[in-house]
Design an enzyme around this catalytic site. Structure first.
Site, PDB file in Angstrom:
ATOM      1  N   HIS A   1       0.685  -1.069  -0.014  1.00  0.00           N
ATOM      2  CA  HIS A   1       0.082  -0.017  -0.016  1.00  0.00           C
ATOM      3  C   HIS A   1       0.865   1.130   0.018  1.00  0.00           C
ATOM      4  O   HIS A   1       0.321   2.300  -0.259  1.00  0.00           O
ATOM      5  CB  HIS A   1      -1.118  -0.010   0.990  1.00  0.00           C
ATOM      6  CG  HIS A   1      -0.343   0.265   2.694  1.00  0.00           C
ATOM      7  ND1 HIS A   1       0.007  -0.592   3.466  1.00  0.00           N
ATOM      8  CD2 HIS A   1       0.036   1.416   3.208  1.00  0.00           C
ATOM      9  CE1 HIS A   1       0.378  -0.035   4.579  1.00  0.00           C
ATOM     10  NE2 HIS A   1       0.553   1.255   4.297  1.00  0.00           N
TER      11      HIS A   1
ATOM     12  N   ASP B   1       0.017  -7.759   1.486  1.00  0.00           N
ATOM     13  CA  ASP B   1       0.511  -6.115   1.437  1.00  0.00           C
ATOM     14  C   ASP B   1       2.004  -6.299   1.558  1.00  0.00           C
ATOM     15  O   ASP B   1       2.475  -5.947   2.690  1.00  0.00           O
ATOM     16  CB  ASP B   1      -0.139  -5.364   2.788  1.00  0.00           C
ATOM     17  CG  ASP B   1       0.050  -3.851   2.762  1.00  0.00           C
ATOM     18  OD1 ASP B   1       0.585  -3.490   1.721  1.00  0.00           O
ATOM     19  OD2 ASP B   1      -0.134  -3.367   3.777  1.00  0.00           O
TER      20      ASP B   1
ATOM     21  N   SER C   1       4.046   2.516   8.044  1.00  0.00           N
ATOM     22  CA  SER C   1       3.943   1.435   7.013  1.00  0.00           C
ATOM     23  C   SER C   1       5.221   0.876   6.257  1.00  0.00           C
ATOM     24  O   SER C   1       6.118   1.720   6.101  1.00  0.00           O
ATOM     25  CB  SER C   1       2.847   1.828   6.039  1.00  0.00           C
ATOM     26  OG  SER C   1       1.643   1.824   6.530  1.00  0.00           O
TER      27      SER C   1
END
Length: 270
Positions: free
Chosen positions: A73, A123, A217
């Site tokens: 992402h 992911d 992230s």
């Protein structure tokens, strides 16, 4: 910038063995602390270009001299990226930094990653650097676990990154770390925890006090090995949309050991 949030079924992407962790406590990463400079030398800052300047958006881990692993992402084909190695304080040029441009054709997102379904998993992404990193004290390669390796419940891992210090809070200049014990699948998949949102290709860690947050992230979940080293077992993926450190919603990571074959095949073919 990134870090997926899920509220119950809404997540938010956290788009987030070398040197002893620092022993002092403050309030960072969400109730973490300043890391000892360059004590996590595989940590990278993934930065995107806007109006001629570059800004931190995600973390990542250097796994080969010219390869970085991060979250799926974190990657957009519409943006221009660079990777900064040997980074500690984003606000100060300290000397060890290596700034490496990224070619858009060298971004490899897992083929099953679905941006509209973070809870579906996969992911993870690989970035091939435009030149090899120069390894040294401040820049070293991460070790990855064997394929299929599963950590026991309560394994004392560390998340690292430049994510927000609390929900909707400021971004830190200095690299943060927080101790996040692993929450095994049996516990994390309970109905009042993450339920069916969490998959077996993920790993949960932490609790409602310490967690990842937006900007973490793609960064590593660093877990100790028996010989005193560290392995990157997770890629920071998402937290609850109710808040970065919401009760019964530990930070969720892509489980690296579930993707070793894909990582090796992608690197070998490029």
């Amino acid at each position: 910038m990134m870090l997926r949030l899920l509220s119950s079924l809404l997540l938010v992407a956290v788009a987030s063995g070398y040197g002893p962790p620092s022993s002092h406590s403050s309030s960072r990463v969400v109730h973490g602390e300043d890391a000892v400079p360059y004590s996590w030398p595989w940590q990278v800052s993934l930065q995107y270009e806007k109006s001629g300047s570059f800004y931190h958006t995600c973390g990542g881990s250097l796994i080969a001299p010219d390869w970085v692993v991060t979250a799926g992402h974190c990657i957009s084909r519409d943006l221009t990226y660079q990777v900064v190695l040997g980074e500690y304080n984003l606000a100060v040029k300290e000397g060890p930094e290596q700034v490496i441009p990224i070619n858009s054709e060298e971004l490899f997102v897992h083929p099953l990653w679905n941006r509209s379904c973070v809870a579906c998993g996969n992911d993870i992404a690989l970035i091939k650097l435009s030149r090899s990193a120069q390894l040294g004290d401040a820049v070293q390669l991460a070790s990855l676990p064997p394929a299929g390796d599963i950590l026991p419940n309560k394994t004392p891992c560390y998340i690292t990154g430049w994510g927000r210090l609390y929900t909707n809070g400021p971004l830190p200049d200095k690299l943060q770390q927080a101790r996040l014990p692993v929450v095994d699948y049996k516990h994390c998949s309970r109905w009042n925890w993450w339920g069916s949102t969490v998959k077996k290709t993920m790993v949960c860690a932490g609790g409602y006090i310490r967690s990842g947050c937006n900007g973490d992230s793609g960064g590593p979940l660093n877990c100790p090995t028996e010989d005193g080293g560290w392995q990157v077992h997770g890629v920071t993926s998402f937290v609850s949309a109710f808040g970065c450190n919401f009760i019964w919603k530990p930070t969720v990571f892509t489980r690296v050991s579930a993707f070793i074959d894909w990582i090796e095949e992608t690197i070998a073919s490029h």
